[in-house]
Design an enzyme around this catalytic site. Sequence first.
Site, PDB file in Angstrom:
ATOM      1  N   ARG A 148       0.859  -1.187   0.000  1.00  0.00           N
ATOM      2  CA  ARG A 148       0.000   0.000   0.000  1.00  0.00           C
ATOM      3  C   ARG A 148       0.892   1.234   0.000  1.00  0.00           C
ATOM      4  O   ARG A 148       1.997   1.217   0.562  1.00  0.00           O
ATOM      5  CB  ARG A 148      -0.868   0.032   1.267  1.00  0.00           C
ATOM      6  N   HIS A 154      -1.294   0.778  -9.740  1.00  0.00           N
ATOM      7  CA  HIS A 154      -2.024  -0.182  -8.888  1.00  0.00           C
ATOM      8  C   HIS A 154      -2.612  -1.327  -9.729  1.00  0.00           C
ATOM      9  O   HIS A 154      -3.808  -1.609  -9.682  1.00  0.00           O
ATOM     10  CB  HIS A 154      -3.132   0.507  -8.080  1.00  0.00           C
TER      11      HIS A 154
END
Length: 310
Positions: free
Chosen positions: A225, A273
Amino acid sequence: MSIVVSIPDVDKTNWWIEQLQALLPGWTIRPIHDPGDVEKVTYAVVWKPATGAFLPFPNLKAIVSLGAGIDHVLADAELPRQMPIIRTVGTDLTQRMREYVALHVLRHHRDIPAIAANQREKRWQQLVVPPATQRRVGVMGLGNLGGAAARTLAALGFETLGWARTKREIEGVITYAGDSEFSEFVSRCEILVCLLPLTVATTGILNAALFERLPKSASIINAGRGQHLVEADLLAALESGQLSHATLDVFDVEPLPAEHAFWPHPGVTITPHTASLIDAPTGSRIVAANIERFEREGSVPDLADAARGY
Ligand code: GLV
């Protein structure tokens, strides 16, 4: 019996609804902003839901996270207490992460950024790199995705190390556990891959102190993350030459703002991502199977532990 879907992107919301509807024909499936009878909603399928998104639904049985991580659900300060959260994991997702980690570790290992820069300059220079057996690669986080990535690296011949909060045994991987072994683990990683879940303990773990402990000119890959990384510390470590390169798939703010210093940085490779991006045709099969099983059994193996954070 109905399901609501909440994804920031409208086209993706429609795509998921279409795919899920084909697999769950007996269910009413609608976007969260147009839920129909709120009393009938028993499941919410979500990626980065808004704060308070679940409050209108008194009969919700479970929230389905469209990803392995549940941090984006726990970020909701008004999340109903004790609400079961189902993670979406499966062989397609692990396969994608294995590909991503192998691709980028090999890219760092074989110094492709330097080779690409040489090509731009029409420079013929035979860079000598050691074989993978003499390259130490470490994976932080040895869950579903991290464990699979570590096995893949070991199979490619890398000297593979792994670190997790608790001890894990993985064939071909030297494993370290907990705070006491963290320093030793980090000091050995020439290429460091972060696949940790985001928790209070792991927020900001990729920071100046860690970069200092890595061998000189190490590289990092973050597919965990964005909040694992202290961005300013990374820029400073690249500037000083302590780190040679970083491949980043996740960011504190997504999409990464156009003015961000990472975009033009020669030492940073950006992927949006997509390391293990779940697509609706693949993911809806996992989600539908989990919802059906939760209906039948009141639980599923992929239930997250909200107190632990993953
Ligand atoms: C993606 O980021 C996931 O949580 O699986």
